[in-house]
Design a protein around this motif. Structure first.
Motif, PDB file in Angstrom:
ATOM      1  N   UNK A 181     -19.167  -2.212  19.066  1.00  0.00           N
ATOM      2  CA  UNK A 181     -17.924  -2.642  19.701  1.00  0.00           C
ATOM      3  C   UNK A 181     -18.176  -3.226  21.092  1.00  0.00           C
ATOM      4  N   UNK A 182     -19.118  -2.626  21.821  1.00  0.00           N
ATOM      5  CA  UNK A 182     -19.400  -3.089  23.187  1.00  0.00           C
ATOM      6  C   UNK A 182     -20.147  -4.407  23.205  1.00  0.00           C
ATOM      7  N   UNK A 183     -20.751  -4.778  22.080  1.00  0.00           N
ATOM      8  CA  UNK A 183     -21.558  -5.999  22.046  1.00  0.00           C
ATOM      9  C   UNK A 183     -21.034  -7.024  21.040  1.00  0.00           C
ATOM     10  N   UNK A 184     -19.864  -6.779  20.461  1.00  0.00           N
ATOM     11  CA  UNK A 184     -19.360  -7.689  19.429  1.00  0.00           C
ATOM     12  C   UNK A 184     -19.125  -9.079  20.006  1.00  0.00           C
ATOM     13  N   UNK A 185     -19.419 -10.080  19.201  1.00  0.00           N
ATOM     14  CA  UNK A 185     -19.326 -11.474  19.650  1.00  0.00           C
ATOM     15  C   UNK A 185     -17.912 -12.005  19.434  1.00  0.00           C
ATOM     16  N   UNK A 186     -16.981 -11.473  20.221  1.00  0.00           N
ATOM     17  CA  UNK A 186     -15.592 -11.925  20.127  1.00  0.00           C
ATOM     18  C   UNK A 186     -15.108 -12.399  21.489  1.00  0.00           C
ATOM     19  N   UNK A 187     -14.160 -13.283  21.452  1.00  0.00           N
ATOM     20  CA  UNK A 187     -13.603 -13.808  22.695  1.00  0.00           C
ATOM     21  C   UNK A 187     -12.912 -12.707  23.485  1.00  0.00           C
ATOM     22  N   UNK A 188     -12.221 -11.820  22.790  1.00  0.00           N
ATOM     23  CA  UNK A 188     -11.517 -10.739  23.477  1.00  0.00           C
ATOM     24  C   UNK A 188     -12.465  -9.862  24.277  1.00  0.00           C
ATOM     25  N   UNK A 189     -13.610  -9.530  23.661  1.00  0.00           N
ATOM     26  CA  UNK A 189     -14.560  -8.684  24.389  1.00  0.00           C
ATOM     27  C   UNK A 189     -15.118  -9.424  25.602  1.00  0.00           C
ATOM     28  N   UNK A 190     -15.437 -10.706  25.431  1.00  0.00           N
ATOM     29  CA  UNK A 190     -15.989 -11.470  26.555  1.00  0.00           C
ATOM     30  C   UNK A 190     -14.981 -11.578  27.697  1.00  0.00           C
ATOM     31  N   UNK A 191     -13.718 -11.745  27.352  1.00  0.00           N
ATOM     32  CA  UNK A 191     -12.684 -11.823  28.390  1.00  0.00           C
ATOM     33  C   UNK A 191     -12.597 -10.494  29.138  1.00  0.00           C
ATOM     34  N   UNK A 192     -12.530  -9.410  28.380  1.00  0.00           N
ATOM     35  CA  UNK A 192     -12.454  -8.084  29.001  1.00  0.00           C
ATOM     36  C   UNK A 192     -13.671  -7.823  29.873  1.00  0.00           C
ATOM     37  N   UNK A 193     -14.844  -8.158  29.360  1.00  0.00           N
ATOM     38  CA  UNK A 193     -16.082  -7.953  30.108  1.00  0.00           C
ATOM     39  C   UNK A 193     -16.086  -8.760  31.404  1.00  0.00           C
ATOM     40  N   UNK A 194     -15.634  -9.998  31.305  1.00  0.00           N
ATOM     41  CA  UNK A 194     -15.600 -10.861  32.491  1.00  0.00           C
ATOM     42  C   UNK A 194     -14.614 -10.342  33.528  1.00  0.00           C
ATOM     43  N   UNK A 195     -13.436  -9.899  33.074  1.00  0.00           N
ATOM     44  CA  UNK A 195     -12.432  -9.360  34.005  1.00  0.00           C
ATOM     45  C   UNK A 195     -12.983  -8.132  34.734  1.00  0.00           C
ATOM     46  N   UNK A 196     -13.603  -7.233  33.976  1.00  0.00           N
ATOM     47  CA  UNK A 196     -14.144  -6.023  34.594  1.00  0.00           C
ATOM     48  C   UNK A 196     -15.258  -6.380  35.568  1.00  0.00           C
ATOM     49  N   UNK A 197     -16.136  -7.318  35.165  1.00  0.00           N
ATOM     50  CA  UNK A 197     -17.246  -7.720  36.033  1.00  0.00           C
ATOM     51  C   UNK A 197     -16.742  -8.328  37.333  1.00  0.00           C
ATOM     52  N   UNK A 198     -15.714  -9.160  37.222  1.00  0.00           N
ATOM     53  CA  UNK A 198     -15.153  -9.795  38.423  1.00  0.00           C
ATOM     54  C   UNK A 198     -14.579  -8.754  39.370  1.00  0.00           C
ATOM     55  N   UNK A 199     -13.851  -7.785  38.801  1.00  0.00           N
ATOM     56  CA  UNK A 199     -13.270  -6.764  39.658  1.00  0.00           C
ATOM     57  C   UNK A 199     -14.335  -5.817  40.216  1.00  0.00           C
ATOM     58  N   UNK A 200     -15.362  -5.576  39.420  1.00  0.00           N
ATOM     59  CA  UNK A 200     -16.435  -4.687  39.857  1.00  0.00           C
ATOM     60  C   UNK A 200     -17.137  -5.238  41.093  1.00  0.00           C
ATOM     61  N   UNK A 201     -17.281  -6.553  41.132  1.00  0.00           N
ATOM     62  CA  UNK A 201     -17.957  -7.183  42.273  1.00  0.00           C
ATOM     63  C   UNK A 201     -17.151  -7.042  43.563  1.00  0.00           C
TER      64      UNK A 201
END
Length: 703
Positions: free
Chosen positions: A157-177
């Motif tokens: 689930x954490x590595x699935x190649x879906x747009x939804x996961x990439x969006x969520x990952x990007x949002x979290x990464x942006x806020x984490x920074x």
């Protein structure tokens, strides 16, 4: 060529669309109903990113003996967290060069990298560059290995190649920074990611592959570790040396391109060539931390104690899942000297590979506030290879299917003393044959003595010589229910109330009950005093500890102290000590049990050369399927049981070594012949440096 370019153009368009969707998702305005949804999503992202800033990682729990020496490690992920200052710059440079060379320039999502990947896809159809930043990879790995605990479904689930996961990952990464510095993100990333061979994080990886610490990693070492991150199984340097070296050298080239070896191109190329020529340098035997009760110390010997510890902690509020992730340091009560002495004594009587015959011992230190388990050992080794004489369950601690024989007469004596119907110097009737009308229904219950005894004996002599009839009569007088309760009170708590009459743990719904103790009461079974029922060796040992502790029962604990990953004490839900019997009763019982090692006592032969005051009692079941010995001094208590552990129980014959001999009990072994020698050979080692201590005095009313 045209087809390839067309495919590349389609990928270019696709990546551009993905980039657009990511930007839109990250910058989506909060308006109307969609705004509410976006707010909720942002809350989720904020909560997740907040967790990542704390990053309580799964850590290794270390189990130590009483002196602080490791005896076992328990973990799901072998990880040694390290601070940024303890990670070499070479390691940081290597991981940035191969995974995210613009790490210090972007804000969590590398739009230039995405554009570069799109452009490259348009030219030659490749899409391997610029996909995820280190910040995004940290998010993904945290969700997979911390939140998801490394389980297959969570990883997928954490590595699935879906747009939804990439969006969520990007949002979290942006806020984490916005919440963490670049160095904090890089450090956390290096502490989370897997490096293969069961190791997670650079601390464990440096030790496993190179036998060093992260602050001492050289360029070739750091480059090899950085190269493992994406494909640790395929690039395993312990098994696939050439692919690992090839990948390492690719990382070194990327480090050079990224300026890690200086601005002078010629010098940088020379350094890179030197680093790439280096041997792989991996230690011959990868230093993967042993996991489980086979342990860091002498696992085949210490494993029985470790197994009991895990079971004890589970009942006391720390599950095995907690232990495998919590990073606790557990200082146990295990004495390695006592454990090795017990192991040697058990094997001396019964070799580890002797078919069908187990010989196990438990040693407990008496006390008024704590009963510390000092040793759990057996002639068997701890392990899964039965043919090599191994067993994977805690033989000395669990309730065996077999009885302790005449040791149970101690409970009858204790109940009689407490109720004032016997005294240690008073005589009891000892007929050669006795039929009880109180037990056995209309036919009664008939017992015979195994030897020849006088018609009357003092309680002290009766405990030493063990006639059956005298204790059936005494059990009638003291009351069966009182005798069964006395066994529980003095220490057979799991044996009496935790298992049924077959020795099976009671189910929560009561479907396989009643308990063994309740069964004896319900059946009015006078045979209880002859000790045929399932018994725990450790609990027998603790009975002896209770007697010499002035009647104070405490749970037999394997724990001295526990601290969490921050060094804070952890409190367990341990049963409190209680006064099982009055000190005067316990003291009288101790003296009554002191004659077993003297002439005419059943343990006299095994006690040759022993000159310390002690309590003791042998036991032999009627069919010679098991024998036992219980004994104690004011310093140590212990119990030994020798029993058949094969598929079909048989008589244990008195031979050297003891062996199974079918149903012929004419030469069956007795408790004084195998179990008692095991106890004395162990205790001689433990008592050698100690002064002699007397047993407490007996009040006249119990005489």
């Amino acid at each position: 060529m045209f087809a390839a370019r067309a495919t590349g153009l389609f990928k270019l368009v696709g990546l551009c669309l993905v980039a657009g969707v990511l930007v839109a998702a990250l910058l989506f305005p909060v308006v109307g109903g969609m705004g509410l949804a976006s707010n909720r999503a942002a809350d989720t992202v904020d909560q997740t990113s907040g967790e990542l800033t704390k990053a309580e990682l799964p850590l290794v729990t270390t189990v130590q003996d009483m002196h602080g020496q490791p005896i076992a490690y328990l973990y799901d992920q072998y990880r040694i967290p390290v601070a940024s200052k303890d990670i070499a710059d070479t390691m940081k440079a290597a991981i940035i060069a191969i995974e995210d060379k613009r790490f210090f320039e972007h804000k969590g999502v590398d739009w230039q990298g995405i554009a570069r990947a799109a452009a490259k896809a348009g030219v030659d159809g490749e899409t391997s560059q610029g996909a995820s930043t280190l910040t995004q990879q940290y998010v993904k790995n945290y969700l997979a290995f911390v939140v998801g605990k490394g389980e297959q479904e969570a990883y997928a689930k954490a590595t699935e190649a879906t747009l939804g996961r990439k969006i969520s990952e990007a949002r979290i990464a942006t806020q984490l920074e916005q919440k963490m510095s670049k160095d904090e993100i890089l450090t956390n990333y290096l502490n989370v990611v897997p490096f293969g061979n069961g190791t997670y994080g650079v601390g464990a990886a440096a030790k496993t592959y190179f036998g060093t610490t992260p602050d001492k990693l050289t360029v070739p070492q750091a480059a090899m570790l950085a190269g493992l991150v994406n494909e640790p199984s395929r690039l395993n340097p312990g098994a696939a040396v050439e692919p690992a070296i090839k990948r390492r050298n690719t990382v070194i080239d990327k480090m050079r391109e990224n300026g890690a070896f200086g601005a002078d191109q010629k010098v940088a190329e020379e350094k890179a060539a030197e680093y790439k020529a280096a041997d792989i340098g991996v230690v011959p035997d990868l230093r993967v931390l042993p996991n489980g009760c086979v342990g860091a110390g002498d696992g085949p010997v210490y494993g029985f104690f470790c197994r009991y510890l895990i079971d004890y902690l589970d009942k006391s509020g720390l599950s095995i899942d907690d232990l495998r992730k919590g990073g606790y340091t557990i200082t146990t009560t295990m004495d390695p000297v006592a454990t090795h002495a017990a192991k040697e004594a058990a094997e001396q009587q019964v070799p580890k590979t002797q078919e069908g015959v187990a010989n196990a011992i438990a040693v407990v230190q008496p006390g008024g506030d704590k009963h510390r388990v000092r040793a759990l050992a057996a002639n068997r080794d701890f392990g899964n290879n039965a043919e090599a004489g191994q067993s994977a369950y805690s033989i000395p601690a669990e309730v065996t299917k077999f009885g302790a024989g005449s040791i149970y007469k101690v409970f009858t004596a204790a109940a009689a003393l407490e109720r004032g119907v016997a005294g240690i110097d008073r005589q009891i009737d000892v007929p050669s044959v006795y039929t009880s009308r109180q037990y056995g229904g209309t036919k009664g219950y008939t017992v015979r003595n195994a030897g020849t005894y006088p018609e009357k004996m003092t309680l002290t002599d009766a405990l030493a010589q063990s006639p059956n009839t005298g204790f059936i009569i005494l059990e009638e007088i003291a009351g069966l229910n009182n005798v069964v309760d006395m066994a529980y009170r003095l220490g057979l708590r799991e044996s009496m109330q935790g298992v049924n009459s077959r020795g099976e743990p009671l189910k929560a719904d009561g479907s396989n009950g009643p308990s063994q103790g309740d069964q004896y009461k319900r059946d009015n079974a006078g045979s209880f005093t002859l000790g045929a029922g399932p018994t725990s060796i450790l609990e027998l040992s603790n009975v002896a500890a209770t007697i010499v502790s002035g009647g104070k029962w405490c749970p037999p604990t394997p724990v001295e102290k526990i601290v969490d990953r921050e060094g804070r004490p952890v409190q367990l839900k341990e049963a409190p000590c209680d006064q099982a019997v009055a000190p005067e009763v316990a003291n009288a019982l101790a003296t009554a049990m002191s004659a077993d090692v003297k002439p005419n006592g059943t343990a006299h032969g095994a006690a040759r050369g022993w000159d310390r005051p002690m309590v003791g009692k042998t036991g032999t079941t009627e069919n010679h399927h098991s024998v036992a010995f219980l004994g104690a001094t004011p310093d140590y208590a212990g119990a030994v049981m020798t029993f058949t552990d094969g598929v079909a129980p048989q008589v244990i014959c008195n031979s050297t070594p003891p062996r199974l001999c079918g149903t012929n009990d004419s030469n069956g072994v007795f408790g004084g012949q195998v179990a008692a020698p095991t106890w004395f050979n162990t205790m001689r080692v433990l008592h050698e440096p100690l002064p002699h201590k007397p047993l407490p005095p007996v009040e006249p009313r119990y005489r």
